[in-house]
Design an enzyme around this catalytic site. Structure first.
Site, PDB file in Angstrom:
ATOM      1  N   HIS A  49     -14.545  -0.844  -6.549  1.00 11.49           N
ATOM      2  CA  HIS A  49     -14.019  -1.236  -5.238  1.00 11.49           C
ATOM      3  C   HIS A  49     -15.138  -1.837  -4.390  1.00 11.49           C
ATOM      4  O   HIS A  49     -16.038  -1.136  -3.934  1.00 11.49           O
ATOM      5  CB  HIS A  49     -13.405  -0.023  -4.531  1.00 11.49           C
ATOM      6  CG  HIS A  49     -12.886  -0.299  -3.145  1.00 11.49           C
ATOM      7  ND1 HIS A  49     -11.541  -0.472  -2.862  1.00 11.49           N
ATOM      8  CD2 HIS A  49     -13.534  -0.443  -1.954  1.00 11.49           C
ATOM      9  CE1 HIS A  49     -11.384  -0.702  -1.559  1.00 11.49           C
ATOM     10  NE2 HIS A  49     -12.584  -0.687  -0.980  1.00 11.49           N
ATOM     11  N   ASP A  91     -10.840  -4.996  -5.804  1.00 10.55           N
ATOM     12  CA  ASP A  91     -11.120  -4.193  -6.995  1.00 10.55           C
ATOM     13  C   ASP A  91     -11.388  -5.168  -8.128  1.00 10.55           C
ATOM     14  O   ASP A  91     -10.564  -6.035  -8.403  1.00 10.55           O
ATOM     15  CB  ASP A  91      -9.926  -3.308  -7.355  1.00 10.55           C
ATOM     16  CG  ASP A  91      -9.626  -2.259  -6.296  1.00 10.55           C
ATOM     17  OD1 ASP A  91     -10.557  -1.890  -5.547  1.00 10.55           O
ATOM     18  OD2 ASP A  91      -8.470  -1.830  -6.217  1.00 10.55           O
ATOM     19  N   GLU A 134     -15.867   5.004  -6.682  1.00  9.18           N
ATOM     20  CA  GLU A 134     -15.081   3.863  -7.165  1.00  9.18           C
ATOM     21  C   GLU A 134     -16.025   2.689  -7.414  1.00  9.18           C
ATOM     22  O   GLU A 134     -16.191   1.820  -6.548  1.00  9.18           O
ATOM     23  CB  GLU A 134     -14.007   3.448  -6.144  1.00  9.18           C
ATOM     24  CG  GLU A 134     -12.921   4.482  -5.930  1.00  9.18           C
ATOM     25  CD  GLU A 134     -11.704   3.934  -5.188  1.00  9.18           C
ATOM     26  OE1 GLU A 134     -11.721   2.742  -4.804  1.00  9.18           O
ATOM     27  OE2 GLU A 134     -10.750   4.696  -5.006  1.00  9.18           O
ATOM     28  N   SER A 177      -5.904   1.618   4.387  1.00  4.10           N
ATOM     29  CA  SER A 177      -6.577   1.040   3.220  1.00  4.10           C
ATOM     30  C   SER A 177      -7.411  -0.178   3.583  1.00  4.10           C
ATOM     31  O   SER A 177      -6.947  -1.069   4.309  1.00  4.10           O
ATOM     32  CB  SER A 177      -5.545   0.610   2.168  1.00  4.10           C
ATOM     33  OG  SER A 177      -6.200  -0.086   1.117  1.00  4.10           O
ATOM     34  N   GLN A 223       0.832  -1.199   0.000  1.00  4.26           N
ATOM     35  CA  GLN A 223       0.000   0.000   0.000  1.00  4.26           C
ATOM     36  C   GLN A 223       0.872   1.256   0.000  1.00  4.26           C
ATOM     37  O   GLN A 223       0.564   2.242  -0.663  1.00  4.26           O
ATOM     38  CB  GLN A 223      -0.929  -0.006   1.219  1.00  4.26           C
ATOM     39  CG  GLN A 223      -1.936   1.138   1.227  1.00  4.26           C
ATOM     40  CD  GLN A 223      -2.946   1.042   0.072  1.00  4.26           C
ATOM     41  OE1 GLN A 223      -3.290  -0.057  -0.348  1.00  4.26           O
ATOM     42  NE2 GLN A 223      -3.387   2.175  -0.432  1.00  4.26           N
ATOM     43  N   HIS A 265      -7.897  -2.454   1.624  1.00  7.39           N
ATOM     44  CA  HIS A 265      -7.214  -3.598   1.019  1.00  7.39           C
ATOM     45  C   HIS A 265      -6.287  -4.288   2.022  1.00  7.39           C
ATOM     46  O   HIS A 265      -5.978  -5.466   1.864  1.00  7.39           O
ATOM     47  CB  HIS A 265      -6.441  -3.160  -0.225  1.00  7.39           C
ATOM     48  CG  HIS A 265      -7.337  -2.876  -1.397  1.00  7.39           C
ATOM     49  ND1 HIS A 265      -7.821  -3.878  -2.203  1.00  7.39           N
ATOM     50  CD2 HIS A 265      -7.859  -1.726  -1.875  1.00  7.39           C
ATOM     51  CE1 HIS A 265      -8.599  -3.343  -3.146  1.00  7.39           C
ATOM     52  NE2 HIS A 265      -8.644  -2.035  -2.964  1.00  7.39           N
TER      53      HIS A 265
END
Ligand SMILES: [Zn+2]
Length: 217
Positions: free
Chosen positions: A186, A134, A183, A125, A99, A127
């Site tokens: 996402h 994504d 997004e 994040s 990241q 993630h």
């Protein structure tokens, strides 16, 4: 030396007993603060603990996700394929180091302010939780661009992802709450019940859970 070893063993045993006595499962399942919960909320106001690394990451089509999210993602992609829509994985779990590299590259391209609207700083994040993915189209059409919403994969996900427990986490027009531009690619796993609730309410995850807006750091 022997005494020191003895103290260490006693401390280890105490830690072990304390952990095993906690009713962790029931509490963690509905805890917005716990990274082991499917509704952990990470945003610009709520970083992950520095040492956190998910312990149950598994492969889900060439990327890593936590086991529950990976199972839901795999079912979702199979059902999309049965509907004639191919959904591909662009990015799943990222370590803090990954990241950090990504965010640094965004800063180089867009400056700090631009980078912060497009990408999370390391430690902030979704993630890094192993619960975010994504998605894209196999031909790369509109990859990581707003026009993804109108593509086959994007429109299928918008209509169906909630049934598998995924949210479009950064909806259009909510940057003042989520801190991120729209997004449509996402997806964030929160479990089917929460995903349905958020979708039915037509709000962000922060609003649904009664958490403050997090427009900036
Ligand atoms: Zn993402």
């Amino acid at each position: 030396m022997a005494a020191l070893l003895c103290v260490c063993l006693a401390v280890s045993l105490a830690v072990f007993l304390n952990l095993s006595n906690e009713p962790a499962d029931a509490a963690a399942a509905s805890d917005v603060d716990s990274p082991d919960s499917s509704i952990i909320v990470v945003n610009k106001d709520r970083p992950l603990a520095a040492e956190y690394v998910p312990q149950d990451l598994v492969d889900a089509g060439g990327m890593l996700l936590r086991a529950e999210a990976a199972g839901a993602y795999t079912r979702m992609v199979a059902d999309a394929a049965a509907d004639g829509v191919a959904v591909s994985a662009v990015s799943g779990y990222r370590s803090r180091e990954e990241q950090s590299r990504l965010h640094t590259s965004y800063i180089a391209d867009y400056g700090q302010e631009g980078a912060d609207s497009l990408s999370a700083r390391p430690g902030y994040s979704e993630h890094e939780t192993g619960l975010a993915v994504d998605i894209g189209n196999p031909d790369g059409l509109c990859a990581l661009e707003t026009c993804f919403e109108g593509t086959a994969a994007g429109s299928w996900a918008a209509a169906n992802a909630h049934r598998y427990g995924f949210l479009i986490r950064y909806p259009a027009g909510a940057e003042h709450i989520t801190g991120y531009a729209y997004e449509p690619w996402h997806l964030r796993y929160v479990g089917p019940e929460t995903a349905r609730g958020v979708r039915d309410a037509g709000v962000t995850l922060e609003e649904f859970l009664g958490l403050p807006a997090a427009p900036g750091y």
